[in-house]
Design a protein around this motif. Sequence first.
Motif, PDB file in Angstrom:
ATOM      1  N   LYS A  17      -6.269  10.416   2.847  1.00  0.00           N
ATOM      2  CA  LYS A  17      -4.982  11.102   2.701  1.00  0.00           C
ATOM      3  C   LYS A  17      -4.123  10.446   1.625  1.00  0.00           C
ATOM      4  CE  LYS A  17      -0.826  12.366   5.304  1.00  0.00           C
ATOM      5  NZ  LYS A  17      -0.162  12.373   6.630  1.00  0.00           N
ATOM      6  N   TYR A  18      -4.094   9.096   1.610  1.00  0.00           N
ATOM      7  CA  TYR A  18      -3.188   8.385   0.702  1.00  0.00           C
ATOM      8  C   TYR A  18      -3.848   7.930  -0.594  1.00  0.00           C
ATOM      9  CZ  TYR A  18       0.053   8.225   4.624  1.00  0.00           C
ATOM     10  OH  TYR A  18       0.893   8.573   5.643  1.00  0.00           O
ATOM     11  N   GLY A  19      -5.160   7.653  -0.581  1.00  0.00           N
ATOM     12  CA  GLY A  19      -5.843   7.225  -1.788  1.00  0.00           C
ATOM     13  C   GLY A  19      -5.389   5.883  -2.312  1.00  0.00           C
ATOM     14  N   ASN A  20      -4.896   5.027  -1.425  1.00  0.00           N
ATOM     15  CA  ASN A  20      -4.387   3.720  -1.826  1.00  0.00           C
ATOM     16  C   ASN A  20      -4.506   2.783  -0.638  1.00  0.00           C
ATOM     17  OD1 ASN A  20      -1.747   1.830  -1.758  1.00  0.00           O
ATOM     18  ND2 ASN A  20      -2.425   2.129  -3.872  1.00  0.00           N
ATOM     19  N   PHE A  21      -5.101   1.591  -0.853  1.00  0.00           N
ATOM     20  CA  PHE A  21      -5.359   0.674   0.252  1.00  0.00           C
ATOM     21  C   PHE A  21      -4.067   0.150   0.886  1.00  0.00           C
ATOM     22  CE2 PHE A  21      -9.696   0.371  -1.454  1.00  0.00           C
ATOM     23  CZ  PHE A  21     -10.420   0.441  -0.280  1.00  0.00           C
ATOM     24  N   THR A  22      -3.080  -0.182   0.064  1.00  0.00           N
ATOM     25  CA  THR A  22      -1.836  -0.737   0.599  1.00  0.00           C
ATOM     26  C   THR A  22      -1.123   0.274   1.487  1.00  0.00           C
ATOM     27  OG1 THR A  22      -1.584  -2.142  -1.355  1.00  0.00           O
ATOM     28  CG2 THR A  22       0.369  -1.796   0.002  1.00  0.00           C
ATOM     29  N   THR A  23      -0.952   1.496   0.964  1.00  0.00           N
ATOM     30  CA  THR A  23      -0.270   2.545   1.723  1.00  0.00           C
ATOM     31  C   THR A  23      -1.048   2.912   2.984  1.00  0.00           C
ATOM     32  OG1 THR A  23       0.538   3.422  -0.381  1.00  0.00           O
ATOM     33  CG2 THR A  23       0.786   4.829   1.544  1.00  0.00           C
ATOM     34  N   ALA A  24      -2.373   3.009   2.857  1.00  0.00           N
ATOM     35  CA  ALA A  24      -3.198   3.373   4.012  1.00  0.00           C
ATOM     36  C   ALA A  24      -3.160   2.289   5.087  1.00  0.00           C
ATOM     37  CB  ALA A  24      -4.633   3.630   3.557  1.00  0.00           C
ATOM     38  N   ALA A  25      -3.205   1.021   4.667  1.00  0.00           N
ATOM     39  CA  ALA A  25      -3.156  -0.077   5.637  1.00  0.00           C
ATOM     40  C   ALA A  25      -1.830  -0.079   6.386  1.00  0.00           C
ATOM     41  CB  ALA A  25      -3.367  -1.411   4.922  1.00  0.00           C
ATOM     42  N   ASN A  26      -0.735   0.194   5.665  1.00  0.00           N
ATOM     43  CA  ASN A  26       0.583   0.270   6.327  1.00  0.00           C
ATOM     44  C   ASN A  26       0.612   1.406   7.337  1.00  0.00           C
ATOM     45  OD1 ASN A  26       1.618  -1.891   4.893  1.00  0.00           O
ATOM     46  ND2 ASN A  26       2.454  -0.622   3.255  1.00  0.00           N
ATOM     47  N   ALA A  27       0.024   2.559   6.963  1.00  0.00           N
ATOM     48  CA  ALA A  27       0.000   3.708   7.868  1.00  0.00           C
ATOM     49  C   ALA A  27      -0.866   3.421   9.093  1.00  0.00           C
ATOM     50  CB  ALA A  27      -0.526   4.941   7.139  1.00  0.00           C
ATOM     51  N   ALA A  28      -1.925   2.612   8.905  1.00  0.00           N
ATOM     52  CA  ALA A  28      -2.813   2.258  10.024  1.00  0.00           C
ATOM     53  C   ALA A  28      -2.281   1.077  10.826  1.00  0.00           C
ATOM     54  CB  ALA A  28      -4.204   1.940   9.498  1.00  0.00           C
ATOM     55  N   ASN A  29      -1.218   0.453  10.328  1.00  0.00           N
ATOM     56  CA  ASN A  29      -0.564  -0.678  11.007  1.00  0.00           C
ATOM     57  C   ASN A  29      -1.495  -1.890  11.137  1.00  0.00           C
ATOM     58  OD1 ASN A  29       1.750  -1.842  12.156  1.00  0.00           O
ATOM     59  ND2 ASN A  29       1.082  -1.356  14.234  1.00  0.00           N
ATOM     60  N   ILE A  30      -2.296  -2.153  10.068  1.00  0.00           N
ATOM     61  CA  ILE A  30      -3.096  -3.372   9.991  1.00  0.00           C
ATOM     62  C   ILE A  30      -2.945  -3.962   8.604  1.00  0.00           C
ATOM     63  CG2 ILE A  30      -4.788  -2.606  11.712  1.00  0.00           C
ATOM     64  CD1 ILE A  30      -6.697  -1.941   9.459  1.00  0.00           C
ATOM     65  N   THR A  31      -3.406  -5.198   8.414  1.00  0.00           N
ATOM     66  CA  THR A  31      -3.279  -5.835   7.109  1.00  0.00           C
ATOM     67  C   THR A  31      -4.195  -5.145   6.102  1.00  0.00           C
ATOM     68  OG1 THR A  31      -5.028  -7.449   7.501  1.00  0.00           O
ATOM     69  CG2 THR A  31      -2.779  -8.054   8.216  1.00  0.00           C
ATOM     70  N   GLN A  32      -3.841  -5.286   4.817  1.00  0.00           N
ATOM     71  CA  GLN A  32      -4.654  -4.656   3.787  1.00  0.00           C
ATOM     72  C   GLN A  32      -6.060  -5.252   3.749  1.00  0.00           C
ATOM     73  OE1 GLN A  32      -2.827  -4.373  -0.074  1.00  0.00           O
ATOM     74  NE2 GLN A  32      -4.758  -3.930  -1.100  1.00  0.00           N
ATOM     75  N   SER A  33      -6.173  -6.573   3.943  1.00  0.00           N
ATOM     76  CA  SER A  33      -7.491  -7.207   3.916  1.00  0.00           C
ATOM     77  C   SER A  33      -8.364  -6.699   5.067  1.00  0.00           C
ATOM     78  CB  SER A  33      -7.350  -8.730   3.982  1.00  0.00           C
ATOM     79  OG  SER A  33      -6.678  -9.121   5.174  1.00  0.00           O
ATOM     80  N   ALA A  34      -7.766  -6.534   6.244  1.00  0.00           N
ATOM     81  CA  ALA A  34      -8.519  -6.019   7.394  1.00  0.00           C
ATOM     82  C   ALA A  34      -8.930  -4.569   7.165  1.00  0.00           C
ATOM     83  CB  ALA A  34      -7.680  -6.139   8.661  1.00  0.00           C
ATOM     84  N   PHE A  35      -8.028  -3.791   6.582  1.00  0.00           N
ATOM     85  CA  PHE A  35      -8.322  -2.386   6.301  1.00  0.00           C
ATOM     86  C   PHE A  35      -9.468  -2.287   5.295  1.00  0.00           C
ATOM     87  CE2 PHE A  35      -7.950   1.771   4.458  1.00  0.00           C
ATOM     88  CZ  PHE A  35      -7.498   2.578   5.491  1.00  0.00           C
ATOM     89  N   SER A  36      -9.378  -3.082   4.208  1.00  0.00           N
ATOM     90  CA  SER A  36     -10.412  -3.053   3.174  1.00  0.00           C
ATOM     91  C   SER A  36     -11.765  -3.470   3.743  1.00  0.00           C
ATOM     92  CB  SER A  36     -10.013  -3.979   2.024  1.00  0.00           C
ATOM     93  OG  SER A  36     -10.978  -3.946   0.993  1.00  0.00           O
ATOM     94  N   ALA A  37     -11.755  -4.505   4.590  1.00  0.00           N
ATOM     95  CA  ALA A  37     -12.997  -4.967   5.202  1.00  0.00           C
ATOM     96  C   ALA A  37     -13.596  -3.891   6.100  1.00  0.00           C
ATOM     97  CB  ALA A  37     -12.738  -6.240   6.002  1.00  0.00           C
ATOM     98  N   GLN A  38     -12.734  -3.155   6.807  1.00  0.00           N
ATOM     99  CA  GLN A  38     -13.209  -2.097   7.683  1.00  0.00           C
ATOM    100  C   GLN A  38     -13.868  -0.976   6.884  1.00  0.00           C
ATOM    101  OE1 GLN A  38     -10.814   0.787  10.493  1.00  0.00           O
ATOM    102  NE2 GLN A  38     -10.850  -1.252  11.404  1.00  0.00           N
ATOM    103  N   MET A  39     -13.287  -0.636   5.740  1.00  0.00           N
ATOM    104  CA  MET A  39     -13.874   0.399   4.886  1.00  0.00           C
ATOM    105  C   MET A  39     -15.213  -0.058   4.306  1.00  0.00           C
ATOM    106  SD  MET A  39     -11.914   3.017   5.179  1.00  0.00           S
ATOM    107  CE  MET A  39     -11.847   2.408   6.880  1.00  0.00           C
ATOM    108  N   LYS A  40     -15.306  -1.360   3.975  1.00  0.00           N
ATOM    109  CA  LYS A  40     -16.571  -1.894   3.452  1.00  0.00           C
ATOM    110  C   LYS A  40     -17.650  -1.831   4.530  1.00  0.00           C
ATOM    111  CE  LYS A  40     -19.007  -3.943   0.232  1.00  0.00           C
ATOM    112  NZ  LYS A  40     -20.301  -3.922   0.921  1.00  0.00           N
ATOM    113  N   LYS A  41     -17.308  -2.159   5.779  1.00  0.00           N
ATOM    114  CA  LYS A  41     -18.267  -2.075   6.878  1.00  0.00           C
ATOM    115  C   LYS A  41     -18.722  -0.633   7.103  1.00  0.00           C
ATOM    116  CE  LYS A  41     -16.709  -6.146   9.484  1.00  0.00           C
ATOM    117  NZ  LYS A  41     -16.081  -6.630  10.744  1.00  0.00           N
ATOM    118  N   LEU A  42     -17.783   0.311   6.950  1.00  0.00           N
ATOM    119  CA  LEU A  42     -18.132   1.718   7.100  1.00  0.00           C
ATOM    120  C   LEU A  42     -19.137   2.129   6.025  1.00  0.00           C
ATOM    121  CD1 LEU A  42     -17.715   4.530   8.376  1.00  0.00           C
ATOM    122  CD2 LEU A  42     -15.754   4.833   6.841  1.00  0.00           C
TER     123      LEU A  42
END
Length: 297
Positions: A17-42
């Motif tokens: 939806k957002y196309g940006n890690f920082t904005t998406a991590a804020n929307a998911a209410n987790i840190t950007q590093s955790a969000f990025s790691a989750q996408m890499k695992k996916l």
Amino acid sequence: MDLPSIQQLRNFVIYGKYGNFTTAANAANITQSAFSAQMKKLEDLVGVRLIERSNRGSHLTPAGKLFYTKIARILGELEEAMSELPGRMGKTQPLSVGIMLSLGDVHMNRHLAYFQEHHSGASFRVYNLEVREMIQWLKEDRLDIVSLFYLPALHLEEYEKVFFGIENLVYYGPNLKLPEHAVTPQYVASQPLAQYSPQYEMNRYINHYFTSHACPPQETQAWFSTPYAMMNYCQQNRIGAILPERFLQAMGIAKGYCELEPPLRLPCYLVYKKDNPKYATIQVFVDYIRRVYHIKK
């Protein structure tokens, strides 16, 4: 086959939806590093690169766009199935509301939340869809009401349409040296552009704006599915895009864009079926939206 977790898929849809890690991590209410790691695992799990990363930002790959479209629909249907289980339904059935993906209607999301808070028993299922898919869902009774730009190419004669506002499109280029006055379509067409995806109706409508003013073909540098992604790309690169002014203001942006001359404005409508069994509830919501936008009956 190992399957991704619901949380991984939900967060992937947020990124789409957002196309940006920082904005998406804020929307998911987790840190950007955790969000990025989750996408890499996916990506490791599915065995396909879903997100293209570079120093200039990130965006969905073609495979990522296809996966996003399907997963967003599947998650929406899963939530719908959960809500319809015996014992989970409230006194009133929720309204299924479609919001035009290329509109990025932050305000409509806020209106839904406020309406639900102040109207006992009100609940919603919200879907962000491309306009033609949204109309198809409305036709199939998978949506009760949709919010969209009224584009001439759409055939909405069989539906009830209620006007609630005008959307003004502007030229957004925060890293460009923009003139202080309004810009012509010829000026915009002479610059590299970030555009909506070619299959989107908004892409065709904006291109028609240029061709109707005898502009040369635009040099499109990147295509995106959402205004969130276009906005973030423009913030990270020297490029402009045509975006809804109301969307930019809702995102806290008050500068970095200028008016178009001649203007590019689109009327906004709520569209629904008159024979919908939830018609009375729809009317209450429609009246509320018209009051918010100061539209008199």
